[in-house]
Design a protein around this motif. Structure first.
Motif, PDB file in Angstrom:
ATOM      1  N   MET A 125     162.572   5.900  25.288  1.00 46.69           N
ATOM      2  CA  MET A 125     163.911   6.419  25.029  1.00 46.69           C
ATOM      3  C   MET A 125     164.884   5.233  25.194  1.00 46.69           C
ATOM      4  SD  MET A 125     163.183  10.051  26.996  1.00 46.69           S
ATOM      5  CE  MET A 125     164.713  10.095  27.833  1.00 46.69           C
ATOM      6  N   MET A 135     152.726  12.770  22.298  1.00 52.99           N
ATOM      7  CA  MET A 135     154.080  12.492  22.770  1.00 52.99           C
ATOM      8  C   MET A 135     154.098  12.593  24.289  1.00 52.99           C
ATOM      9  SD  MET A 135     157.137  14.044  23.953  1.00 52.99           S
ATOM     10  CE  MET A 135     158.330  15.182  23.283  1.00 52.99           C
ATOM     11  N   LYS A 190     170.946  15.368  19.549  1.00 53.97           N
ATOM     12  CA  LYS A 190     171.318  16.587  20.289  1.00 53.97           C
ATOM     13  C   LYS A 190     172.727  16.454  20.867  1.00 53.97           C
ATOM     14  CE  LYS A 190     168.998  14.937  24.480  1.00 53.97           C
ATOM     15  NZ  LYS A 190     167.714  14.852  25.169  1.00 53.97           N
TER      16      LYS A 190
END
Ligand SMILES: *Cc1c(COP(=O)(O)O)cnc(C)c1O
Length: 215
Positions: free
Chosen positions: A189, A145, A21
């Motif tokens: 992450m 998720m 992104k």
């Protein structure tokens, strides 16, 4: 960085979603040339533009909150929608996938953080909706998720990862036993992916570590 990360993940059999992104297609192409095929985006317009101009064997994952009226733009090509957090959204995905005569993979996003801003299914609500979502013929439910609280408190992060693993295990044994497709736990992450792997992650979503910081 990519090779190092990749070899680390391969050892543990973890899938890497490269979160691209805000990054230009040139940077995505560079990673593609090194062998990366799965990329994650959180805005519909951005992923459509990138899909148009990049190699067609890229598997695009949507990892951000998705508005129902925008599903139609990604339905022709999207590989996985990781952010399914309502029956209404799943219903639209089913409709659009059917229109395009294809199947779409999804993950059920479950809320694990306490922050109000963090989206995701309330687990009890998910249990109520599950029968309906499972019945959608053009949707493959691949797993769950979760997005943890943004914090430096490792204990809290570990608790949240454990929570998602626990939800996954419950779903697996009570609702998806013997269904091999249901196998993914997307958590972790750039800042916490090693911890996530220790706590059961099968898929990490990594942006800044690969591409540098976003503005
Ligand atoms: C942006 C984003 C990531 C990647 O974050 P990094 O800290 O840059 O690795 C992962 N998951 C979601 C849902 C995101 O929005």
């Amino acid at each position: 960085m990519y090779e190092q990360l990749k070899s680390q993940l391969v050892t543990h059999n973890i899938t890497l979603v490269a979160v691209s992104k805000t990054k230009p297609t040139s940077e995505i192409q560079k990673l593609y040339d090194k062998g990366q095929r799965i990329f994650g985006e959180n805005r519909v317009q951005e992923v459509v533009e990138k899909y148009d101009s990049l190699p067609k064997d890229i598997q695009w994952h949507v990892i951000g909150q998705l508005q129902k009226n925008k599903v139609k733009y990604i339905a022709p090509f999207i590989s996985c929608i990781q952010s399914v957090d309502s029956l209404a959204l799943a219903k639209v995905i089913q409709k659009e996938a059917d229109k395009n005569d294809r199947n779409i993979d999804i993950l059920l996003q479950i809320k694990i953080a306490e922050e109000e801003s963090k989206s995701g299914y309330d687990y009890d609500q998910l249990l109520k909706d599950l029968v309906d979502i499972k019945a959608f013929a053009n949707i493959n439910i691949k797993g769950v998720m979760g997005i943890g609280t943004f914090t430096s408190d490792e204990t809290k992060t570990k608790q949240e990862f454990d929570k998602l693993k626990h939800y996954f295990d419950n779903l697996k044994s009570n609702h998806f036993s013997g269904i091999d497709d249901f196998k993914e736990i997307s958590m972790g992450m750039s800042g916490d992916y090693l911890m996530a792997i220790e706590h059961g992650s099968t898929m990490v979503r990594i942006g800044s570590l690969l591409f540098g910081h976003r503005n």
